[in-house]
Scaffold this motif. Structure first.
Motif, PDB file in Angstrom:
ATOM      1  N   ASN C  26      -3.681  32.904  61.058  1.00  0.00           N
ATOM      2  CA  ASN C  26      -3.700  32.142  60.415  1.00  0.00           C
ATOM      3  C   ASN C  26      -5.433  31.656  60.503  1.00  0.00           C
ATOM      4  OD1 ASN C  26      -4.081  29.232  62.350  1.00  0.00           O
ATOM      5  ND2 ASN C  26      -2.216  30.695  62.804  1.00  0.00           N
ATOM      6  N   VAL C  27      -5.401  30.796  59.591  1.00  0.00           N
ATOM      7  CA  VAL C  27      -7.052  30.196  59.654  1.00  0.00           C
ATOM      8  C   VAL C  27      -7.528  28.943  60.711  1.00  0.00           C
ATOM      9  CG1 VAL C  27      -7.678  31.366  56.705  1.00  0.00           C
ATOM     10  CG2 VAL C  27      -6.241  29.046  57.543  1.00  0.00           C
ATOM     11  N   VAL C  28      -6.544  28.658  61.272  1.00  0.00           N
ATOM     12  CA  VAL C  28      -6.645  27.335  61.765  1.00  0.00           C
ATOM     13  C   VAL C  28      -7.154  27.684  62.950  1.00  0.00           C
ATOM     14  CG1 VAL C  28      -5.541  24.708  62.447  1.00  0.00           C
ATOM     15  CG2 VAL C  28      -4.925  26.338  61.029  1.00  0.00           C
ATOM     16  N   VAL C  29      -6.743  29.012  63.528  1.00  0.00           N
ATOM     17  CA  VAL C  29      -6.770  29.503  65.365  1.00  0.00           C
ATOM     18  C   VAL C  29      -7.743  30.172  65.272  1.00  0.00           C
ATOM     19  CG1 VAL C  29      -4.487  27.893  65.372  1.00  0.00           C
ATOM     20  CG2 VAL C  29      -4.884  31.044  65.472  1.00  0.00           C
ATOM     21  N   THR C  30      -8.262  31.113  64.339  1.00  0.00           N
ATOM     22  CA  THR C  30      -9.287  32.231  64.947  1.00  0.00           C
ATOM     23  C   THR C  30     -10.173  31.800  65.401  1.00  0.00           C
ATOM     24  OG1 THR C  30     -10.204  31.982  62.567  1.00  0.00           O
ATOM     25  CG2 THR C  30      -8.655  32.543  61.960  1.00  0.00           C
ATOM     26  N   LEU C  63      -2.022  44.242  68.872  1.00  0.00           N
ATOM     27  CA  LEU C  63      -1.685  44.105  67.367  1.00  0.00           C
ATOM     28  C   LEU C  63      -0.875  42.613  67.578  1.00  0.00           C
ATOM     29  CD1 LEU C  63      -2.474  44.102  64.333  1.00  0.00           C
ATOM     30  CD2 LEU C  63       0.346  45.465  63.927  1.00  0.00           C
ATOM     31  N   VAL C  64      -1.425  40.881  66.960  1.00  0.00           N
ATOM     32  CA  VAL C  64      -0.815  39.957  67.066  1.00  0.00           C
ATOM     33  C   VAL C  64      -0.752  39.684  65.496  1.00  0.00           C
ATOM     34  CG1 VAL C  64      -0.852  37.981  67.580  1.00  0.00           C
ATOM     35  CG2 VAL C  64      -2.181  39.645  69.149  1.00  0.00           C
ATOM     36  N   LEU C  65       0.489  39.457  65.389  1.00  0.00           N
ATOM     37  CA  LEU C  65       0.640  39.456  63.494  1.00  0.00           C
ATOM     38  C   LEU C  65       1.064  37.976  63.856  1.00  0.00           C
ATOM     39  CD1 LEU C  65       2.766  41.931  62.618  1.00  0.00           C
ATOM     40  CD2 LEU C  65       0.425  41.305  62.545  1.00  0.00           C
ATOM     41  N   ASN C  66       0.251  36.933  62.696  1.00  0.00           N
ATOM     42  CA  ASN C  66       0.971  35.286  63.029  1.00  0.00           C
ATOM     43  C   ASN C  66       0.599  34.271  61.962  1.00  0.00           C
ATOM     44  OD1 ASN C  66      -0.268  31.984  62.930  1.00  0.00           O
ATOM     45  ND2 ASN C  66       0.142  32.927  65.489  1.00  0.00           N
ATOM     46  N   ILE C  67       1.394  33.377  61.244  1.00  0.00           N
ATOM     47  CA  ILE C  67       2.185  33.320  60.262  1.00  0.00           C
ATOM     48  C   ILE C  67       1.758  32.505  59.971  1.00  0.00           C
ATOM     49  CG2 ILE C  67       3.888  35.595  59.669  1.00  0.00           C
ATOM     50  CD1 ILE C  67       5.798  33.430  59.335  1.00  0.00           C
ATOM     51  N   GLY C  68       0.722  31.604  60.780  1.00  0.00           N
ATOM     52  CA  GLY C  68       0.536  30.477  60.156  1.00  0.00           C
ATOM     53  C   GLY C  68      -0.138  29.939  59.166  1.00  0.00           C
ATOM     54  N   PHE C  94       4.626  39.125  67.764  1.00  0.00           N
ATOM     55  CA  PHE C  94       5.225  38.509  66.455  1.00  0.00           C
ATOM     56  C   PHE C  94       4.817  36.979  66.925  1.00  0.00           C
ATOM     57  CE2 PHE C  94       7.616  36.737  63.029  1.00  0.00           C
ATOM     58  CZ  PHE C  94       6.880  37.001  62.070  1.00  0.00           C
ATOM     59  N   ASP C  95       3.927  36.239  66.262  1.00  0.00           N
ATOM     60  CA  ASP C  95       4.306  34.940  66.730  1.00  0.00           C
ATOM     61  C   ASP C  95       4.810  33.897  64.994  1.00  0.00           C
ATOM     62  OD1 ASP C  95       3.848  31.943  66.881  1.00  0.00           O
ATOM     63  OD2 ASP C  95       2.286  32.384  67.961  1.00  0.00           O
ATOM     64  N   PRO C  96       5.948  33.601  65.371  1.00  0.00           N
ATOM     65  CA  PRO C  96       6.222  32.966  63.831  1.00  0.00           C
ATOM     66  C   PRO C  96       6.524  31.657  63.107  1.00  0.00           C
ATOM     67  CG  PRO C  96       8.242  32.962  65.361  1.00  0.00           C
ATOM     68  CD  PRO C  96       6.842  33.754  65.590  1.00  0.00           C
ATOM     69  N   VAL C  97       4.778  31.743  62.788  1.00  0.00           N
ATOM     70  CA  VAL C  97       5.231  29.764  63.036  1.00  0.00           C
ATOM     71  C   VAL C  97       5.448  29.212  61.977  1.00  0.00           C
ATOM     72  CG1 VAL C  97       2.803  28.367  62.816  1.00  0.00           C
ATOM     73  CG2 VAL C  97       2.230  30.565  63.656  1.00  0.00           C
ATOM     74  N   GLY C  98       5.821  28.293  62.249  1.00  0.00           N
ATOM     75  CA  GLY C  98       6.981  27.560  61.121  1.00  0.00           C
ATOM     76  C   GLY C  98       8.093  28.506  60.604  1.00  0.00           C
ATOM     77  N   ALA C  99       8.334  29.482  61.399  1.00  0.00           N
ATOM     78  CA  ALA C  99       9.517  29.588  60.746  1.00  0.00           C
ATOM     79  C   ALA C  99      10.800  28.397  61.102  1.00  0.00           C
ATOM     80  CB  ALA C  99      10.236  30.547  61.771  1.00  0.00           C
ATOM     81  N   GLY C 100      11.273  28.049  59.740  1.00  0.00           N
ATOM     82  CA  GLY C 100      12.467  26.745  59.361  1.00  0.00           C
ATOM     83  C   GLY C 100      11.446  26.133  58.454  1.00  0.00           C
ATOM     84  N   ALA C 101      10.279  25.617  58.460  1.00  0.00           N
ATOM     85  CA  ALA C 101       9.789  24.999  58.068  1.00  0.00           C
ATOM     86  C   ALA C 101       9.708  25.276  56.112  1.00  0.00           C
ATOM     87  CB  ALA C 101       8.481  24.795  57.810  1.00  0.00           C
ATOM     88  N   THR C 102       9.661  26.246  56.175  1.00  0.00           N
ATOM     89  CA  THR C 102       9.596  25.938  54.738  1.00  0.00           C
ATOM     90  C   THR C 102      10.504  27.821  54.627  1.00  0.00           C
ATOM     91  OG1 THR C 102       7.612  27.597  54.273  1.00  0.00           O
ATOM     92  CG2 THR C 102       8.121  25.410  53.777  1.00  0.00           C
ATOM     93  N   LYS C 103      11.245  28.067  52.877  1.00  0.00           N
ATOM     94  CA  LYS C 103      11.919  29.693  52.799  1.00  0.00           C
ATOM     95  C   LYS C 103      11.061  30.113  52.969  1.00  0.00           C
ATOM     96  CE  LYS C 103      15.714  31.076  49.578  1.00  0.00           C
ATOM     97  NZ  LYS C 103      15.803  31.423  47.993  1.00  0.00           N
TER      98      LYS C 103
END
Lengths: 272, 272, 272
Positions: C26-30, C63-68, C94-103
């Motif tokens: 995500n663009v916050v943590v690059t 490979l690191v995937l992050n959906i932030g 895999f880092d499912p940032v915020g899973a559960g916060a929005t559909k």
């Protein structure tokens, strides 16, 4: 006049309630904004996809829109998020970064204030002037040095946009058109840290999330932010260290610090 | 040979004129780039939207293009901005991050140098080699350890691309094909701070914005940048502190510091 | 039980081999992610374009995937990169940032674990619970305070997703469904630095790039990361300084430090 203890009470409410602040902001300041919000006690979230922004804005304590690196997709997301926030009574704080620097920025900023109910707009004098269609010199996204009465501009912008106008510079002004404050807190090193203005906009969001008197909340945010900058600047060697100390001081600033430093005064409208 | 006082004079011109440096750069380094440009005295702006990049590049003192996290949309914006800069005499500095790591990067880098008039290209040896179609080992976006004569590569790249080639590594080379300098300033901790190369590219942009002898401007930027790194590394504990001290020293570096540290020499072309 | 010297051996392997870690994040943590990976000794690359992600993932050590800050384009890139990594035996974290916060986040996270073979998933309890379809309270992208047995959740998630589940919070759990570790290293200031979880996910990637016993690699990463945080927190004034000291300590942490601090234990499955 807002008493230091009132300012501190709002800050403590932020620290206790940890409001979720949803930011749709530019790629330059995302990290600093998130760290600054965490330091002051809020809970930042950045979410930009049109598929989720309405859902995220709905559950947020405040929504912050910032056009610093705008593009078509982000502006669409801002409008979707903003409409959701408006519908659910979530305050929307707008930062028209660089309005006036390009036609696209100016027009986008004007579109946002037209299509959304904006709780507060925060910018330097040139940016706010350009949002309300006044000419004002501007160079890139830095504040212009144009002349003019900043207080008058704030009052005019507040009335014209039916919002709170927060104009920052050597001195900061906040006005809803009826009540106006001037805040003399701050330090010039803030101008050497990118995103210092953007983070302030987000901190105003955090304060508005916990205090429904939004003028008061915005003014309190200015005093806390500027006081933390003054504390951070003590004995500092340069903008690198200042940025770090500023985050430290947003985290540690106390009622005592605010009592000693707060330089927030109401401005009489008699002569306007 | 460029005298330390000449180097300092260009730095002071940056600090006085605060040139607007328009960056279209990667998402990893935006914040560090903006803070580094502010520290050295320039005025950074990041603007990416195709709707505004031509307008922004036109009013900038320099345009910096960086393909670190390129995508189709950004490359299109780079070309639009670059053509506007070329048309209005604004120097264009190009950073081909990771050229050689993937086919897409290599081809895009080659497309950019073909379609635009590039004032200077700044990369490590592998990146610059890949831009001019030489094979060179590269791993990701880090510099390759391939052998070869870096000076020869710089001269060749400069001639082939009709640009200034700046190749950085243990020693830095700058050449326009006729005049070539070697700069021995710097510190290895720079390789532990992401975006240290990218920020250098933007600082070269700031120097070219105020000094139309672009080879001299680029060489001066290398000496100032590397000297600030040497100052920052004194007594440092790790890359976190180094990054902060480096920003401090870009802000505070003085004529005296440059006088003592500058290690910039002209290279004779006799043996090339 | 993993001996401190085993943990140190994996860390030294990272420092020696400098594995290329490809992040789509995500663009916050690059920036913080790249600096953290450099500090620990890895070689970070961020590449997002659909034109190159498969090529980059193929040559990476992890490979690191992050959906932030996910969007349609990034998710498409994640799937392309993930399939390439799967095909070439590159571990995918895999880092499912915020899973559960929005559909949208929840569904995207579930899509990613369905379409790719994930080596390890790292999140807080709420995020991991939402990936496996358990309800758990969550606010924005911060960890929820929902009740429940974290260890049980980790074991369940590992079995259901056929992956290693790493759940972080006051205590960290890593489990492949058969073997489970608990790590008590860490410091609460990590929650005041944005991207502390995201960087951990990338550090797990770096460790998995050099150690094919992925449970062991993930557990070792937790111990090193948490120990560095403990070292960084000593005598610190706030989250600004902590962030910098943390980078310093990722760079300097020694076998001795790990010997003294490592608090990693195997959990018996008898009572589960």
């Amino acid at each position: 006049m807002i008493e230091p203890k009132t300012i501190d009470a709002i800050l403590e409410k932020v620290r206790k309630e940890k409001p979720l602040v949803h930011n749709i902001t530019n790629v330059v300041v995302t990290n600093f904004t998130a760290n600054g919000l965490l330091a002051i006690g809020a809970s930042p979230v950045m979410a930009y996809a049109k598929e989720e922004v309405a859902d995220m804005a709905k559950i947020a304590g405040a929504l912050v829109l910032n056009i610093g690196t705008l593009n078509e997709e982000n502006v669409e997301a801002m409008l979707l998020a903003g409409k959701s926030a408006n519908k659910h009574g979530v305050p929307v704080i707008f930062d028209p970064v660089g309005a006036g620097a390009t036609k696209y920025r100016t027009e986008t900023a004007q579109k946002i204030v037209k299509e959304l109910e904006i709780t507060a707009v925060r910018g330097n004098a040139a940016e706010v002037a350009n949002v309300v269609g006044e000419s004002w010199s501007i160079k890139g996204v830095d504040s212009g040095d144009g002349e003019g009465d900043i207080i008058e501009l704030a009052v005019k912008a507040a009335k014209q946009l039916n919002t709170i106008a927060v104009i920052t510079g050597k001195q900061d002004i906040v006005s809803d058109g009826e009540t106006t404050y001037i805040c003399k807190n701050g330090n010039s090193l803030l101008t050497k840290v990118t995103g210092a203005g953007c983070l302030l906009t987000s901190v105003i969001g955090a304060f508005c999330a916990v205090e429904k008197d939004y003028v008061r909340a915005s003014a309190a945010a200015l005093a806390v932010y500027g006081s933390a900058a003054e504390l951070a600047a003590e004995g500092i060697e340069g903008p690198g260290s200042f940025q770090i100390e500023f985050l430290n001081n947003l985290y540690t600033i106390s009622a005592d610090n605010i009592q000693k430093l707060s330089a927030l005064e109401e401005v009489s409208h008699v002569n306007l």
